[in-house]
Design a protein around this motif. Sequence first.
Motif, PDB file in Angstrom:
ATOM      1  N   PRO A  31      10.116   8.155  -3.996  1.00 18.54           N
ATOM      2  CA  PRO A  31       9.072   6.822  -3.743  1.00 18.54           C
ATOM      3  C   PRO A  31       8.155   6.882  -2.546  1.00 18.54           C
ATOM      4  N   GLY A  32       7.087   6.956  -2.902  1.00 15.90           N
ATOM      5  CA  GLY A  32       5.967   6.944  -1.652  1.00 15.90           C
ATOM      6  C   GLY A  32       5.424   8.538  -1.404  1.00 15.90           C
ATOM      7  N   GLY A  33       5.971   9.333  -2.303  1.00 11.71           N
ATOM      8  CA  GLY A  33       5.596  10.623  -2.130  1.00 11.71           C
ATOM      9  C   GLY A  33       5.837  11.317  -0.802  1.00 11.71           C
ATOM     10  N   GLU A  34       4.864  12.435  -0.614  1.00 11.24           N
ATOM     11  CA  GLU A  34       5.047  13.251   0.537  1.00 11.24           C
ATOM     12  C   GLU A  34       4.781  12.141   2.059  1.00 11.24           C
ATOM     13  N   LYS A  35       3.915  11.482   1.903  1.00 10.91           N
ATOM     14  CA  LYS A  35       3.494  10.600   2.733  1.00 10.91           C
ATOM     15  C   LYS A  35       4.762   9.617   3.454  1.00 10.91           C
ATOM     16  N   GLU A  47       0.668  -1.297  -0.021  1.00  9.77           N
ATOM     17  CA  GLU A  47      -0.125   0.206  -0.063  1.00  9.77           C
ATOM     18  C   GLU A  47       0.748   1.177  -0.117  1.00  9.77           C
ATOM     19  N   ASP A  48       1.906   1.271   0.786  1.00 12.80           N
ATOM     20  CA  ASP A  48       2.855   2.513   1.028  1.00 12.80           C
ATOM     21  C   ASP A  48       4.184   1.994   0.814  1.00 12.80           C
ATOM     22  N   LYS A  49       5.076   2.975   0.401  1.00  9.71           N
ATOM     23  CA  LYS A  49       6.274   2.953   0.068  1.00  9.71           C
ATOM     24  C   LYS A  49       6.991   3.591   1.176  1.00  9.71           C
ATOM     25  N   SER A  50       8.294   2.821   1.616  1.00 11.51           N
ATOM     26  CA  SER A  50       9.088   3.557   2.690  1.00 11.51           C
ATOM     27  C   SER A  50      10.147   4.628   1.878  1.00 11.51           C
ATOM     28  N   TYR A  51      10.467   5.647   2.563  1.00 14.42           N
ATOM     29  CA  TYR A  51      11.676   6.587   2.337  1.00 14.42           C
ATOM     30  C   TYR A  51      12.831   5.877   2.217  1.00 14.42           C
ATOM     31  N   ASN A  52      13.387   6.039   0.851  1.00 12.33           N
ATOM     32  CA  ASN A  52      14.901   5.448   0.531  1.00 12.33           C
ATOM     33  C   ASN A  52      16.012   6.436   0.335  1.00 12.33           C
ATOM     34  N   PHE A  61       8.095  10.609   2.689  1.00 13.61           N
ATOM     35  CA  PHE A  61       8.823  11.688   3.338  1.00 13.61           C
ATOM     36  C   PHE A  61       8.696  12.015   4.637  1.00 13.61           C
ATOM     37  N   ILE A  62       7.367  12.359   4.871  1.00 10.36           N
ATOM     38  CA  ILE A  62       7.064  13.090   6.157  1.00 10.36           C
ATOM     39  C   ILE A  62       6.979  12.148   7.374  1.00 10.36           C
ATOM     40  N   THR A  63       6.780  10.906   6.811  1.00  9.90           N
ATOM     41  CA  THR A  63       6.750   9.691   7.904  1.00  9.90           C
ATOM     42  C   THR A  63       8.162   9.318   8.320  1.00  9.90           C
ATOM     43  N   ARG A  64       9.367   9.599   7.290  1.00 12.12           N
ATOM     44  CA  ARG A  64      10.783   9.693   7.936  1.00 12.12           C
ATOM     45  C   ARG A  64      11.087  10.740   8.760  1.00 12.12           C
ATOM     46  N   ILE A  65      10.478  11.936   8.463  1.00 14.20           N
ATOM     47  CA  ILE A  65      10.648  12.921   9.802  1.00 14.20           C
ATOM     48  C   ILE A  65      10.160  12.577  10.859  1.00 14.20           C
ATOM     49  N   ILE A  66       8.916  11.981  10.789  1.00 11.39           N
ATOM     50  CA  ILE A  66       8.248  11.554  12.105  1.00 11.39           C
ATOM     51  C   ILE A  66       9.437  10.565  12.833  1.00 11.39           C
ATOM     52  N   SER A  95       6.124  10.243  -8.730  1.00 15.83           N
ATOM     53  CA  SER A  95       6.900  10.037  -9.892  1.00 15.83           C
ATOM     54  C   SER A  95       6.814  11.360 -10.540  1.00 15.83           C
ATOM     55  N   PHE A  96       7.786  11.577 -11.476  1.00 15.76           N
ATOM     56  CA  PHE A  96       7.850  12.720 -12.138  1.00 15.76           C
ATOM     57  C   PHE A  96       6.549  12.857 -12.958  1.00 15.76           C
ATOM     58  N   GLU A  97       6.073  11.949 -13.736  1.00  9.90           N
ATOM     59  CA  GLU A  97       4.727  11.841 -14.439  1.00  9.90           C
ATOM     60  C   GLU A  97       3.531  12.505 -13.621  1.00  9.90           C
ATOM     61  N   GLU A  98       3.673  11.920 -12.279  1.00  7.42           N
ATOM     62  CA  GLU A  98       2.383  12.357 -11.532  1.00  7.42           C
ATOM     63  C   GLU A  98       2.572  14.019 -11.255  1.00  7.42           C
TER      64      GLU A  98
END
Length: 481
Positions: free
Chosen positions: A263-267, A209-214, A269-274, A241-244
């Motif tokens: 990968p995984g977009g803002e969700k 469902e979701d991707k982890s920040y790498n 990325f911000i999850t990694r900040i958390i 993605s760049f297309e999105e």
Amino acid sequence: MPSKKRRRKEERPKIHPKNKYSDNPPDFALLASLYPTFKPFVFYTREGRPRIDWTDFNATRELTRVLLLHDHNLHWWIPDGQLCPTVPNRSNYIHWIEDLLSSHIIPRDNSNEDNVRGFDIGTGANCIYPLLGASLLGWSFVASEMTDVAIEWAERNVKNNPNISELIEIRKVKCSQNTLSSEGLSVESSYSEEREGLPSSSLDMPAGEDKSYNGPSILVDVVRDGETFDFCMCNPPFFESFEEAGLNPRTSCGGTYEEMVCPGGEKAFITRIIEDSVVLKQSFRWYTSMVGRKVNLKFLVSKLRQVGVTVVKTTEFVQGKTCRWGLAWSFVPPATKIVTPHVTEKNILSFMLEGIQRQFGAIHVLRSVESFFLAGGASCKLNASSFVVDITASADHCNALLNNDVKHIDEVASCSNVQEAPSNLCFRILVFQQIPGTLLVKGSLQHRDSALSGLFSSIVQQLEASLRQKFCKEKTGTNYI
């Protein structure tokens, strides 16, 4: 004549009242007359209104340049392809953080209120937040960035404004060999989930469902040992993605792969900040980020509740037809005295509980509300016929509720006689049946002038998380009304 209900539905949040453009939006005709380089980008409608082509990167970049020069006395430029910020929207974010800091919800360790230090995650070539924060409010910044081009131009923009250059440090983020590049050649994480103090299991996303920040480090390994900040801020990569990223044909603000995509977009990325904030904890008074999608805001608020933050705040940034959301959280215990003239809190907060299991009804939720507050030591008066619980809580009770320091119900029965002193927090919780499986829970603050009224929003959010975990099939986030 449109009904009041229709008008209320169409109302939208406004630009921040402290924003320079709240009462005086940019005058394109005036700017074109003062700055010849901007004039070719201005055209006029049949009604004689000046406009620019928002799909033209050169037009939006020149508008940003002249606004920063005309209204902020800042000399600024970025090369082709870099992300071009909109000044009013970025100013909203700065002033919202100003509100958070001035509210004293989270106390400061030092008494020098004027010495505010911020951290801008991924400042980009534009370096817009440090430039605005330093010029408007005299804040100092550490601004992180990883690409050589962005670092070069961010440093140019700082050096071209010598009056504030000493307030801004550009810090390069080291990219490990496993960092995901724009070509997507590596799928290894440059961040270890085994860091001491990081509850990795609590933030795991469902597979598929979701991707982890790498990507490269965000805060951990970038913030140095012993460093402390009043806040961090971030305009994260919104897209997967760049297309999105190119699906919106109405604007052209540029943006490199690193600025726009992960990968995984803002969700993710911000999850990694958390996750980083769980490690760094009180190194920051406030952790904040901009959020581009409301559905992600709900998800992220739910994640924050899982890791035990003391305070969560959200807001909405509006510029024209564009909406963004602000998310802020802290691990610092909130101060007892909250309310200041700078920040206004809502009297009424409501949220929906959806997907409630069939065996539960409004009365079950109502009794669970009572149990939640009794477990924190607060006084409760339940009226089952009206589906209402009246709560009176002292400062100690509020802190217990926010820190999940609850007791068994039989240990706190004696707390039901707490008197409604002026210093206490008094509010009412109502439960309304909507449709089968859906309830509306409304919190109503009874005494707005209480010193604890600033805690009302956080306590309602804590209650919402508890009820959702207990009764709902889907653990979605909060949608406050």
